[in-house]
Scaffold this active site. Structure first.
Site, short mmCIF file in Angstrom:
data_model
loop_
_atom_site.label_atom_id
_atom_site.label_comp_id
_atom_site.label_asym_id
_atom_site.label_seq_id
_atom_site.Cartn_x
_atom_site.Cartn_y
_atom_site.Cartn_z
N GLY A 1 -24.52 -17.58 -69.21
CA GLY A 1 -24.14 -16.43 -70.03
C GLY A 1 -24.54 -16.63 -71.48
O GLY A 1 -25.40 -17.47 -71.78
N GLY A 2 -23.93 -15.85 -72.38
CA GLY A 2 -24.34 -15.91 -73.78
C GLY A 2 -25.81 -15.56 -73.89
O GLY A 2 -26.57 -16.22 -74.59
N LEU A 3 -26.19 -14.50 -73.17
CA LEU A 3 -27.63 -14.23 -72.99
C LEU A 3 -28.31 -13.82 -74.30
O LEU A 3 -27.74 -13.15 -75.14
CB LEU A 3 -27.82 -13.12 -71.94
CG LEU A 3 -27.25 -13.41 -70.55
CD1 LEU A 3 -27.67 -12.32 -69.58
CD2 LEU A 3 -27.66 -14.78 -70.02
N HIS A 4 -29.58 -14.23 -74.42
CA HIS A 4 -30.42 -13.87 -75.56
C HIS A 4 -31.81 -13.55 -75.03
O HIS A 4 -32.04 -13.60 -73.80
CB HIS A 4 -30.44 -15.00 -76.59
CG HIS A 4 -30.76 -16.34 -76.01
ND1 HIS A 4 -32.00 -16.67 -75.52
CD2 HIS A 4 -29.98 -17.43 -75.78
CE1 HIS A 4 -31.98 -17.90 -75.06
NE2 HIS A 4 -30.76 -18.39 -75.19
N GLY B 1 -34.44 -15.14 -74.84
CA GLY B 1 -35.04 -16.19 -74.01
C GLY B 1 -34.67 -15.99 -72.54
O GLY B 1 -35.51 -16.06 -71.64
N HIS B 2 -33.38 -15.72 -72.30
CA HIS B 2 -32.94 -15.47 -70.91
C HIS B 2 -33.63 -14.22 -70.36
O HIS B 2 -34.04 -14.19 -69.21
CB HIS B 2 -31.42 -15.23 -70.87
CG HIS B 2 -30.60 -16.42 -71.20
ND1 HIS B 2 -29.82 -16.50 -72.34
CD2 HIS B 2 -30.40 -17.60 -70.54
CE1 HIS B 2 -29.18 -17.66 -72.37
NE2 HIS B 2 -29.51 -18.34 -71.29
N GLY C 1 -35.89 -22.24 -68.20
CA GLY C 1 -36.62 -22.21 -69.48
C GLY C 1 -37.19 -23.58 -69.83
O GLY C 1 -36.57 -24.61 -69.57
N THR D 1 -28.27 -20.17 -76.86
CA THR D 1 -26.92 -19.60 -76.98
C THR D 1 -26.16 -20.30 -78.10
O THR D 1 -25.39 -19.68 -78.83
CB THR D 1 -26.17 -19.78 -75.64
OG1 THR D 1 -26.96 -19.15 -74.62
CG2 THR D 1 -24.80 -19.16 -75.68
#
Ligand code: PAF
Length: 279
Positions: A31-34, A36-37, A147, A186
């Site tokens: 979670g804490g997606l940005h 990059g995800h 990643g 994140t």
């Protein structure tokens, strides 16, 4: 987009897709997606018919004094971003779903987990392979995307898949960077504005070191100089130049070089890397 919080729900979804002959990609996250995800999600969509994103903050990969309890949780925002990206299913299990028999695991990370991040995070990669193997068993993907920012993790997972002969293709997603070069993470949420500015010195140092290596300069000397430069801004855990496949010293038949580093800026741990052909 289906949101499944228990193993049976996601297994049922997967079994329908499989009966339709669809291929499945898994993007495991905490979670804490940005961005990059989200780039991993796009890569997943390009490599399979259906995409599952898992969101699970895995307790077994955090050390005692690490940020497990405070790890950024942005579930509502994550779900709306994944919906916008047209992800097919999100798997949001809790600890009881993933570890019904408790947190102990006989599965250990392989040799590529030695050194680098493991020096300061003993047992971290055992926790990573434990959870990733559980997620693989539950979702049975054809492809899984990780990643490149967590480069040692990527290699450890590839090694696990090989050792367990799992029929899963592991793909690596490029590092996504802020405009100023800072690798997205994140944990960047922990940085103040001033720290974010200082953090840009990390990638600058890695790029400078790569340049010197490609110019044929003595690697250890260049590494020490970069280490000294980084010390002005960060507390360094490691700055290593290694063979990108073995994570060991560079040898004559090394084809790709990895510059890997982990530093602290205040209390925030940042990792970054550059992988390139030996030339
Ligand atoms: O890279 C991460 O976010 C985690 O280590 C992973 C692969 C989702 C396992 O918990």
């Amino acid at each position: 987009m289906q949101v499944c919080s228990n193993n049976q729900q996601i297994a049922d979804v997967v079994s329908i897709w499989k009966s339709q002959g669809k291929t499945i990609a898994l993007v495991p996250t905490m979670g804490g997606l940005h961005a990059g995800h989200l780039s991993l999600v796009h890569q997943a969509k390009a490599n399979a018919d259906k995409v599952i994103v898992s969101i699970f903050v895995n307790p077994t990969q955090f050390g005692e004094h690490e940020d497990f309890k405070n790890y950024p949780s942005t579930l509502d925002q994550d779900l709306s971003e994944l919906e916008f990206c047209k992800v097919d299913a999100v798997f949001t299990p809790d600890k009881e779903q993933i570890y019904p028999n408790g947190l102990d695991s006989p599965l250990k990370a392989g040799s590529l987990s030695q050194g680098l991040c493991s020096n300061s995070r003993p047992g971290h990669f055992d926790g990573v392979v434990q959870v990733v193997n559980c997620l693989f068993k539950i979702t049975t993907p054809d492809v899984a995307i990780f990643g490149q920012k967590d480069y040692q993790q990527l290699l450890v997972i590839e090694q696990m898949v090989k050792t367990l002969t799992l029929p899963i293709t592991i793909l690596s997603g490029d590092i996504v960077r802020e405009k100023n070069g800072l690798a997205m993470s994140t944990r960047n949420q922990y940085l103040s504005m001033d720290e974010k500015e200082l953090a840009t010195n990390l990638y600058k140092a890695l790029k400078g070191l790569k340049q010197e290596i490609l110019q044929g300069k003595e690697i250890e000397l260049s590494r020490l100089n970069s280490n000294r430069a980084l010390e002005q801004h960060f507390k360094i855990e490691y700055l290593s130049v290694v063979d990108a496949n073995t994570l060991k010293s560079i040898v004559d038949n090394t084809t790709q070089i990895a510059i890997l580093c982990s530093v602290f800026l205040g209390s925030t741990r940042l990792i970054d890397n550059i992988i390139f052909n030996k030339g």
